[in-house]
Design a protein around this motif. Structure first.
Motif, PDB file in Angstrom:
ATOM      1  N   TYR A 125     -35.762 -49.924 -29.421  1.00 48.26           N
ATOM      2  CA  TYR A 125     -35.825 -50.935 -30.459  1.00 48.26           C
ATOM      3  C   TYR A 125     -34.551 -51.416 -31.157  1.00 48.26           C
ATOM      4  CZ  TYR A 125     -40.613 -48.878 -30.254  1.00 48.26           C
ATOM      5  OH  TYR A 125     -42.093 -48.742 -29.640  1.00 48.26           O
ATOM      6  N   ILE A 158     -41.334 -49.169 -38.028  1.00 43.32           N
ATOM      7  CA  ILE A 158     -41.197 -48.301 -36.808  1.00 43.32           C
ATOM      8  C   ILE A 158     -40.808 -47.000 -37.185  1.00 43.32           C
ATOM      9  CG2 ILE A 158     -39.790 -48.180 -34.450  1.00 43.32           C
ATOM     10  CD1 ILE A 158     -39.425 -50.887 -34.862  1.00 43.32           C
ATOM     11  N   HIS A 201     -45.621 -52.085 -31.125  1.00 43.47           N
ATOM     12  CA  HIS A 201     -45.031 -52.735 -32.587  1.00 43.47           C
ATOM     13  C   HIS A 201     -45.141 -54.341 -32.348  1.00 43.47           C
ATOM     14  CE1 HIS A 201     -43.019 -52.847 -36.173  1.00 43.47           C
ATOM     15  NE2 HIS A 201     -41.805 -53.642 -35.737  1.00 43.47           N
ATOM     16  N   ILE A 206     -37.239 -55.560 -28.101  1.00 43.74           N
ATOM     17  CA  ILE A 206     -38.052 -54.383 -28.172  1.00 43.74           C
ATOM     18  C   ILE A 206     -38.728 -54.252 -26.623  1.00 43.74           C
ATOM     19  CG2 ILE A 206     -40.381 -53.254 -28.832  1.00 43.74           C
ATOM     20  CD1 ILE A 206     -39.889 -54.672 -31.580  1.00 43.74           C
TER      21      ILE A 206
END
Length: 236
Positions: A10, A116, A136, A95
Motif C-alpha cells: 500500500y 490500514i 481496502h 494498492i
C-alpha cells in the motif's frame, strides 16, 4: 493475489499545496496481514504499553512492551505534527495494482492511511478488521464502510459455522467489538493530541471514530430498513 505473492503493498503519496511530496509505504504479509515493515530501532516513549489502558492485558499476554498501534503510527504523527487537518492535499493510493486518487483534506487522507495501519499493527482487538484491510477501499464513505463491515462480519459467522463454532447471526459480538474500537480510538486520539503541535493526525482518528460510532448506533437501533430496497430481489 497469485500463489507467489508474499506481500501486499500500500503506497500513499501525499502532494501538499506547498509542493512537497511524501510517500508512506505499508507492506503486509500476504497471509497474516500483519505489517512487516521494519520496526524502529527505538520504541517511542509514548508507546509504552503501561500508558494504554485499552487492551493492556491482551497485549501483555502477547509479551508486548508497547502499544502496537502507537509504534506504527509514530512516524506519521511526527511528520504531520506541524500541519493542520483542514489543509488541502492531493492523495494517490497505489494498492496492489490499483490506483486511487482524491483531492481532500489531510484529515481524510491520513484517516484512510490509519485505517490500514491500525488493524494490521498487531493490536489483538483491531485484528478482527483485517479482512477489510485485505480488500481496502480508500476514502470510503460511512455508508460504504458500514456495508463492508456488516458483510465481513456475517461472512465470518458463516465460516465459524463451517468450523463447528457458534455463529452470531444477531451481530451482538459486532456491537461489542465496535464498543472496544471506540475506546481504543479515544485512547489513541488523546495520546496523539498530547504530542502534536497541530491536529492533523488526531483529527484523522476522530474521523475513524465517527465511522465506529455510526455503525454502533445502527446496531443498537437495528435499523436496516434502508437496505431492504436494494435487496428486493432476494425476498421473492
Amino acid at each position: 493475489m497469485n500463489s507467489e505473492q508474499k506481500t501486499l503493498d500500500y503506497v500513499y503519496t501525499f502532494k501538499f499545496e506547498d509542493g512537497l511530496e511524501k510517500d508512506f509505504i505499508i507492506q503486509l504479509d500476504a497471509e497474516t496481514l500483519n505489517i512487516i515493515n521494519r520496526d524502529p530501532d527505538e520504541i517511542p516513549d509514548w508507546a509504552s504499553n503501561s500508558d494504554f489502558p485499552c487492551n493492556t492485558e491482551k497485549c501483555k499476554s502477547d509479551n508486548k512492551r508497547y502499544c502496537p498501534i502507537a509504534l506504527h503510527l509514530d512516524s506519521i504523527i511526527k511528520f504531520f505534527s506541524d500541519r493542520v487537518s483542514y489543509e488541502k492535499v492531493e492523495i494517490t493510493a497505489d494498492i496492489n495494482g490499483r490506483r486511487y486518487y482524491k483531492e481532500t483534506t489531510i484529515q481524510n487522507a491520513v484517516g484512510s492511511l490509519i485505517g490500514i495501519i491500525m488493524p494490521a499493527s498487531g493490536c489483538p482487538a483491531l485484528g478482527k478488521l483485517k479482512p477489510l484491510v485485505k480488500y481496502h477501499l480508500p476514502f470510503s464513505s460511512i455508508e460504504e464502510t458500514e456495508f463492508r463491515v456488516y458483510s465481513m462480519f456475517l461472512f465470518a459467522q458463516y465460516l465459524r459455522k463451517l468450523k463447528g463454532l457458534t455463529p452470531d447471526w444477531d451481530m451482538k459480538s459486532l456491537h461489542e467489538l465496535y464498543a472496544e474500537i471506540l475506546e481504543i480510538n479515544r485512547v489513541i486520539s488523546r495520546k496523539i493530541a498530547q504530542l502534536e503541535n497541530q491536529d492533523a493526525s488526531s483529527n484523522s482518528l476522530i474521523a475513524l471514530d465517527n465511522f465506529a460510532q455510526f455503525i454502533s448506533f445502527n446496531l443498537e437501533d437495528n435499523d436496516f430498513t434502508r437496505y431492504e430496497k436494494i435487496f428486493d430481489v432476494w425476498f421473492d
